[in-house]
Design a protein around this motif. Structure first.
Motif, PDB file in Angstrom:
ATOM      1  N   THR A 181       1.038  -1.160   0.091  1.00 10.77           N
ATOM      2  CA  THR A 181      -0.608  -0.204   0.034  1.00 10.77           C
ATOM      3  C   THR A 181       1.492   1.094   0.171  1.00 10.77           C
ATOM      4  O   THR A 181       0.785   2.396  -0.957  1.00 10.77           O
ATOM      5  N   THR A 193      -7.470   4.428  -4.541  1.00  9.73           N
ATOM      6  CA  THR A 193      -8.760   5.105  -4.178  1.00  9.73           C
ATOM      7  C   THR A 193     -10.096   3.453  -4.400  1.00  9.73           C
ATOM      8  O   THR A 193     -11.221   3.858  -4.180  1.00  9.73           O
ATOM      9  N   ALA A 312      -6.228   3.358   6.134  1.00 13.67           N
ATOM     10  CA  ALA A 312      -7.854   3.466   5.253  1.00 13.67           C
ATOM     11  C   ALA A 312      -7.668   2.247   3.870  1.00 13.67           C
ATOM     12  O   ALA A 312      -8.796   1.553   3.999  1.00 13.67           O
ATOM     13  N   VAL A 313      -6.773   2.627   3.437  1.00 13.25           N
ATOM     14  CA  VAL A 313      -6.453   1.599   2.596  1.00 13.25           C
ATOM     15  C   VAL A 313      -6.825  -0.185   2.499  1.00 13.25           C
ATOM     16  O   VAL A 313      -7.562  -0.832   2.604  1.00 13.25           O
ATOM     17  N   ALA A 316     -10.420  -0.586   3.741  1.00 17.68           N
ATOM     18  CA  ALA A 316     -10.676  -0.814   2.315  1.00 17.68           C
ATOM     19  C   ALA A 316     -10.503  -2.716   1.807  1.00 17.68           C
ATOM     20  O   ALA A 316     -11.733  -3.397   1.337  1.00 17.68           O
ATOM     21  N   GLU A 328     -14.193   0.986  -2.161  1.00 21.31           N
ATOM     22  CA  GLU A 328     -14.021   2.370  -2.670  1.00 21.31           C
ATOM     23  C   GLU A 328     -13.379   2.929  -1.660  1.00 21.31           C
ATOM     24  O   GLU A 328     -13.429   2.632  -0.116  1.00 21.31           O
ATOM     25  N   VAL A 329     -11.871   3.366  -1.478  1.00 17.04           N
ATOM     26  CA  VAL A 329     -11.685   4.144  -0.170  1.00 17.04           C
ATOM     27  C   VAL A 329     -11.514   4.947   0.186  1.00 17.04           C
ATOM     28  O   VAL A 329     -12.073   6.367  -0.798  1.00 17.04           O
TER      29      VAL A 329
END
Length: 339
Positions: A181, A193, A312-313, A316, A328-329
């Motif tokens: 990531t 995204t 956050a990624v 997701a 979606e991120v």
């Protein structure tokens, strides 16, 4: 701190990574020394401290950070303990190198970001060590020249010989793909995204219930597609490889062919068995860079924003794994401090 004195570092967490950093600061890095070690296991902390002249053992990170001989903090404790350690460091305005993850989830990473923003200046470098690996640095430099044109695809392979007994399917994303990531964001200069996770049938070498391997697909705001083969029970060693496909050419790293032998009717080389071996020089360079920057009064390298974006990624990605859908991120607006 006298500019001529070595930087006094408190190492929080003395497990495999923390103990290796204690050794690194004492034996490899210039301009620093370990003045404190912290671990909830008091006996382990005392054992580590006893091997370092002038080092004090603590069980409470805040107590170590209040010590007069501590100028900076290296956080190598488990991820769930990072937020409290970082907030304690901010109370003393101490520079910090925090091993990844910054925190285990985006919400806690945002709290850390807000606390650092209240200070008005950066204090944290996040330990994404691949940015300090010679091969990754060379690939980054090549991409920045523009010789290959715009990046279109990035292929990643991340393999471990065997997973720890406590590893779960979601940890393949949060603890392992987390590296790809950050590497993706750094190499391409794109934000991720959306995430999709495909699940081939598990290897027979995986413990019952562990979804291994996984095939992770990132979409980026720069229009690139990125894939990650994550395989934590491959059986033969530790491998990290990447190949970027651009408009006018490709570039690949991680083949590990520094030396190839020919003997007894065979040719071949060796394969690293874990991340400490594979990225030893990257860790050395990372810590040395952090120490040098801290002594200059600067903070460089991956920021709290990078730690938050990775969290956050990964969140997701875990949802994509569990629900079997593209996710979606969602990122907050990037604060000026991290631009």
């Amino acid at each position: 701190m006298n500019p001529r004195d070595p930087l006094g570092v408190a190492v929080v967490g003395t497990g495999k990574m923390g103990a290796d950093h204690v050794r690194r600061i004492q034996d490899v890095v210039n301009g620093a020394r370990v003045t404190a070690v912290v671990d909830i296991d008091a006996e382990r902390a005392k054992r580590i401290a006893s091997g370092v002249d002038g080092c004090t053992a603590y069980t409470d990170p805040a107590a170590a950070m209040a010590a007069a001989d501590v100028d900076a903090v290296l956080v190598a404790s488990p991820g769930p303990a990072h937020e409290a350690a970082l907030l304690a460091a901010f109370e003393h305005d101490l520079p910090v190198l925090c091993e990844k993850p910054l925190t285990p989830d985006a919400a806690s990473a945002l709290r850390v970001m807000e606390a650092e923003r209240r200070l008005g200046h950066r204090r944290v470098q996040v330990g994404f060590m691949r940015r300090y690996d010679a091969e990754y640095m060379k690939l980054k430099s090549l991409l920045e020249t523009g010789q290959l044109g715009r990046p279109l695809m990035l292929h990643n392979r991340h393999r471990n010989a065997a997973s720890p007994p406590f590893f779960t399917s979601s940890m393949l994303i949060s603890d392992s793909v987390a590296h790809e990531t950050d590497a993706t964001r750094w190499l391409l200069g794109h934000e991720i995204t959306a995430v999709t996770v495909l699940r081939p049938r598990p290897t027979a070498s995986a413990p019952d219930g562990l979804q291994d391997p996984q095939f992770v697909v990132f979409e980026t705001d720069g229009g690139a597609i990125v894939d990650v083969e994550m395989f934590v029970n491959c059986g033969f060693g530790y491998q990290v490889q990447a190949e970027v496909v651009c408009e006018r050419g490709t570039a690949r790293i991680g083949d590990g062919h520094a030396m190839v032998t020919n003997m007894a009717g065979r040719w071949g080389g060796t394969i690293a068995q874990d991340y400490v071996e594979r990225f030893a020089e990257a860790y050395d360079r990372e810590i040395q860079t952090w120490v040098a920057a801290t002594r200059r009064g600067e903070v460089t390298g991956p920021s709290v924003w990078d730690g938050y974006a990775a969290a956050a990624v990964c969140e997701a990605g875990v949802r994509a794994l569990e629900d079997g859908v593209r996710v979606e991120v969602e990122l907050v607006e990037r604060p000026a401090l991290y631009r």
